[in-house]
Scaffold this motif. Sequence first.
Motif, mmCIF file in Angstrom:
data_model
loop_
_atom_site.group_PDB
_atom_site.id
_atom_site.type_symbol
_atom_site.label_atom_id
_atom_site.label_comp_id
_atom_site.label_asym_id
_atom_site.label_seq_id
_atom_site.Cartn_x
_atom_site.Cartn_y
_atom_site.Cartn_z
ATOM 1 N N GLN A 143 0.919 -1.188 0.122
ATOM 2 C CA GLN A 143 0.012 0.061 0.278
ATOM 3 C C GLN A 143 0.964 1.133 0.015
ATOM 4 O OE1 GLN A 143 -3.415 -0.195 -0.298
ATOM 5 N NE2 GLN A 143 -2.860 -2.216 -0.638
ATOM 6 N N ILE A 144 1.951 1.323 0.605
ATOM 7 C CA ILE A 144 3.044 2.303 0.592
ATOM 8 C C ILE A 144 3.296 2.407 -0.636
ATOM 9 C CG2 ILE A 144 5.145 3.223 1.475
ATOM 10 C CD1 ILE A 144 2.791 3.516 3.586
ATOM 11 N N GLY A 145 3.578 1.289 -1.376
ATOM 12 C CA GLY A 145 4.056 1.294 -2.888
ATOM 13 C C GLY A 145 3.030 1.977 -3.804
ATOM 14 N N TYR A 146 1.524 2.009 -3.438
ATOM 15 C CA TYR A 146 0.750 2.738 -4.230
ATOM 16 C C TYR A 146 0.977 4.148 -3.945
ATOM 17 C CZ TYR A 146 -2.491 -0.917 -5.734
ATOM 18 O OH TYR A 146 -3.234 -2.148 -6.441
ATOM 19 N N MET A 147 1.281 4.610 -2.849
ATOM 20 C CA MET A 147 1.374 6.087 -2.474
ATOM 21 C C MET A 147 2.584 6.669 -3.192
ATOM 22 S SD MET A 147 0.507 5.584 1.569
ATOM 23 C CE MET A 147 -0.483 4.490 2.181
ATOM 24 N N THR A 148 3.710 5.738 -2.972
ATOM 25 C CA THR A 148 4.976 6.183 -3.711
ATOM 26 C C THR A 148 4.732 6.413 -5.269
ATOM 27 O OG1 THR A 148 6.090 4.861 -2.001
ATOM 28 C CG2 THR A 148 7.291 5.529 -3.973
ATOM 29 N N LEU A 149 3.969 5.308 -5.997
ATOM 30 C CA LEU A 149 3.670 5.427 -7.417
ATOM 31 C C LEU A 149 2.716 6.609 -7.538
ATOM 32 C CD1 LEU A 149 3.284 4.289 -10.084
ATOM 33 C CD2 LEU A 149 1.238 3.174 -8.984
ATOM 34 N N ALA A 150 1.989 6.868 -6.771
ATOM 35 C CA ALA A 150 1.189 8.109 -6.795
ATOM 36 C C ALA A 150 1.812 9.372 -6.905
ATOM 37 C CB ALA A 150 -0.069 8.254 -6.132
ATOM 38 N N ALA A 151 3.114 9.444 -5.665
ATOM 39 C CA ALA A 151 3.800 10.642 -5.572
ATOM 40 C C ALA A 151 4.671 10.970 -6.877
ATOM 41 C CB ALA A 151 4.721 10.480 -4.357
ATOM 42 N N GLY A 152 5.221 9.682 -7.306
ATOM 43 C CA GLY A 152 5.974 9.983 -8.598
ATOM 44 C C GLY A 152 5.467 10.126 -9.901
ATOM 45 N N LEU A 153 4.015 10.239 -9.842
ATOM 46 C CA LEU A 153 3.291 10.794 -11.086
ATOM 47 C C LEU A 153 3.130 12.313 -11.341
ATOM 48 C CD1 LEU A 153 0.286 8.312 -10.924
ATOM 49 C CD2 LEU A 153 2.177 8.150 -12.436
ATOM 50 N N GLY A 154 3.613 13.046 -10.071
ATOM 51 C CA GLY A 154 3.797 14.397 -10.125
ATOM 52 C C GLY A 154 2.305 15.003 -9.719
ATOM 53 N N PRO A 155 2.194 16.298 -10.101
ATOM 54 C CA PRO A 155 0.914 16.989 -9.833
ATOM 55 C C PRO A 155 -0.306 16.107 -9.911
ATOM 56 C CG PRO A 155 2.519 18.482 -10.894
ATOM 57 C CD PRO A 155 2.779 17.033 -11.097
ATOM 58 N N ILE A 156 -0.441 15.226 -10.916
ATOM 59 C CA ILE A 156 -1.733 14.510 -11.006
ATOM 60 C C ILE A 156 -1.922 13.378 -10.054
ATOM 61 C CG2 ILE A 156 -1.812 14.956 -13.417
ATOM 62 C CD1 ILE A 156 -0.827 12.005 -13.897
ATOM 63 N N GLY A 157 -0.899 13.395 -9.344
ATOM 64 C CA GLY A 157 -1.081 12.173 -8.089
ATOM 65 C C GLY A 157 -0.768 12.533 -6.599
ATOM 66 N N TYR A 158 -0.045 13.846 -6.359
ATOM 67 C CA TYR A 158 0.180 14.185 -4.961
ATOM 68 C C TYR A 158 -1.158 14.136 -4.079
ATOM 69 C CZ TYR A 158 4.258 16.242 -6.923
ATOM 70 O OH TYR A 158 5.575 16.316 -7.278
ATOM 71 N N THR A 193 -10.020 6.336 -2.449
ATOM 72 C CA THR A 193 -8.691 6.770 -2.653
ATOM 73 C C THR A 193 -7.777 6.112 -3.475
ATOM 74 O OG1 THR A 193 -8.057 5.542 -0.603
ATOM 75 C CG2 THR A 193 -8.591 7.970 -0.307
ATOM 76 N N LYS A 194 -7.812 4.351 -3.549
ATOM 77 C CA LYS A 194 -7.086 3.949 -4.586
ATOM 78 C C LYS A 194 -7.470 3.896 -6.096
ATOM 79 C CE LYS A 194 -5.942 -0.294 -3.001
ATOM 80 N NZ LYS A 194 -6.184 -1.902 -2.655
ATOM 81 N N GLU A 195 -8.831 4.075 -6.171
ATOM 82 C CA GLU A 195 -9.258 4.630 -7.436
ATOM 83 C C GLU A 195 -8.509 5.779 -7.818
ATOM 84 O OE1 GLU A 195 -11.922 2.813 -9.865
ATOM 85 O OE2 GLU A 195 -11.061 1.414 -8.201
ATOM 86 N N GLY A 196 -8.536 6.739 -7.175
ATOM 87 C CA GLY A 196 -7.889 7.876 -7.486
ATOM 88 C C GLY A 196 -6.270 7.675 -8.043
ATOM 89 N N ILE A 197 -5.859 6.760 -7.347
ATOM 90 C CA ILE A 197 -4.330 6.371 -7.650
ATOM 91 C C ILE A 197 -4.179 5.485 -9.096
ATOM 92 C CG2 ILE A 197 -2.242 4.948 -7.160
ATOM 93 C CD1 ILE A 197 -2.799 5.548 -4.338
#
Length: 627
Positions: free
Chosen positions: A314-329, A398-402
């Motif tokens: 699940q932290i991997g999901y968050m890191t993935l989203a953070a690595g997408l830039g402004p669309i994922g923060y 929240t996961k759908e958002g990622i």
Amino acid sequence: MLTNSWLLIALPLVGAAILLLGGRRTDGWGHWLAVLLPLGSFAWAVLTLVELLGMAPEDRGVPVTVYTWFAAGDLTADVGLLIDPLSITFALLITGVGSLIHIYSVGYMEHDPDRRRFFAYLNLFVAAMLVLVLADNFVLLFLGWEGVGLASYLLIGFWQHKPSAAVAAKKAFLINRVGDLGLLIAIMIMFTTFGTVAFSGVLGATGEVGQGVLTAVGLLILLGACGKSAQLPLQAWLLDAMEGPTPVSALIHAATMVTAGVYLIVRVGPIFEAAPAAQLTVAIVGAATLLAGAVIGCAKDDIKKALAGSTMSQIGYMTLAAGLGPIGYAAAIAHLVTHGFFKAGLFLGAGSVMHGMNDEVDMRRFGGLRRAMPTTFATFGLGYLSIIGVPFLSGWWTKEGIIAASFDYGGLTGQLLGTAALLGAGLTAFYMSRIMFMTFFGEKRWAEDAHPHESPASMTIPMIVLAVGSVALGAVLVFGYRFAEFLSPAIHHHEHEFDLAHMLTAPYSLAAVGVLVVGVVIAWLRYGRSAVAETTPKGNFVTVAARNELYGNTINEELFMRPGQALTRAMVVVEDRVVDGVVNGVGTGTRDSSLGLRGLQTGFARTYALTMLFGAAIVVAILVVRF
């Protein structure tokens, strides 16, 4: 409230000091003090949030200078706090969920003779994490970063009479030092490049620096984040950390330590946005980790280690989203907050099961516990439904958002990242259903001396509160895109209108529900409908690899430990035969020459007189011959 924001940190820090310095005199009441002070910090955070909401959005970033920490040449570091939407979100999560874990611990640790020391460490953990997220400069952030590492070492190894706990604590401490070194070097580069360590000075000047420097800084920051958030390749400590008491697992995995890396990446977003290679690396690491953690979670029979693999994923999901830039923060932080609730609830539920089952952790020795522990079953079940992404529960929002942000990234990269997120959703449904069926359904597989029973109210009430958050919090955050708008003064985010119809009908949303159903059905066929073997089957290569945590420990041993040992042995040889040889050779030569010269120094006056006579005679003879 804002000018006295330091109280957020001071309250739990004072609690830790009183319990550690007060000693056994605080045994009778120290645990209640340790509960009240984080609750006071949470209340202060709520009042601070109210004050922030009363401001115009552009004004919701308030620096608070407490005092000058130190000044050395051009480097000045203040104990300065930054109160903005991002930091207050983390403060609320840390103090809110952290307080519930404190309350739970009153019952869980009731019979432990060192309960007072345990609560002191919990308070210290909360205080250190608050320093990390409230700091307005990288040096103070690093102080909190190291404080979290120290507190985790103390709590993971709390039962140090168990060799496995002591080893796990040292392992977590050492692996995190690798990541910490990366962050420390990044801070040094930032000071050399920007002449400051303040967030405002560094993040506001990224456009004035070459991309190569920013890429190096971004990768070093990512290394630090991988250590704290247990992302590949620094994930090997996380499952061993389950040797600590279960409330520690909930605190580390839900509200504090593992969220630090995600916070840091989002906080320094402008650095990654100016260094696309580093930013993409963040997303790739997150995608790889979410799959690796899910695979590990599928094969573990230890209920806590299965949930630890889930945390890694699940932290991997968050890191993935953070690595997408402004669309994922915003999606990353929203999932972090909801995860704080349902994962804390799941860990506390696991602790409740252990409490009723004589500390047994092997799910193959559970089964049929839903009737013996109805409250634990209900609260754990709601957390389970949330994490697997059942529509309209917190995890789904929240996961759908990622997943949406991953596909919106565009191109082949977006398709690959989105596919990884979808595959992770299916694996999540499988391993969490496996935990649910093996623990609460099927035939009883208890040991003869097991007498499962419901936990006391001090444990079940926090679980109920967390279960409510697992159900409703996601909608509160995501619906209407309110949370993203609230975060906007602190992060750069891509604005778009929230569309529930699109969220329900988009191809990736339907695919997410589809893989969820498939994962649950497969788990039911293997662990719900069929009998569960009381001993672990041999399994195939993939299963064995997953049980061995994808050989993360073996890889670290072969790539780092053994070469390190060989290098150490070589350095010992160099030290003994070269460095010491030169030093000892000079000493031996000096000693031997001194022994030789000592023969000429007898100490007798007659000898010296005779020597002088012979010397004078030689000199006279030479003069006679020459002249």
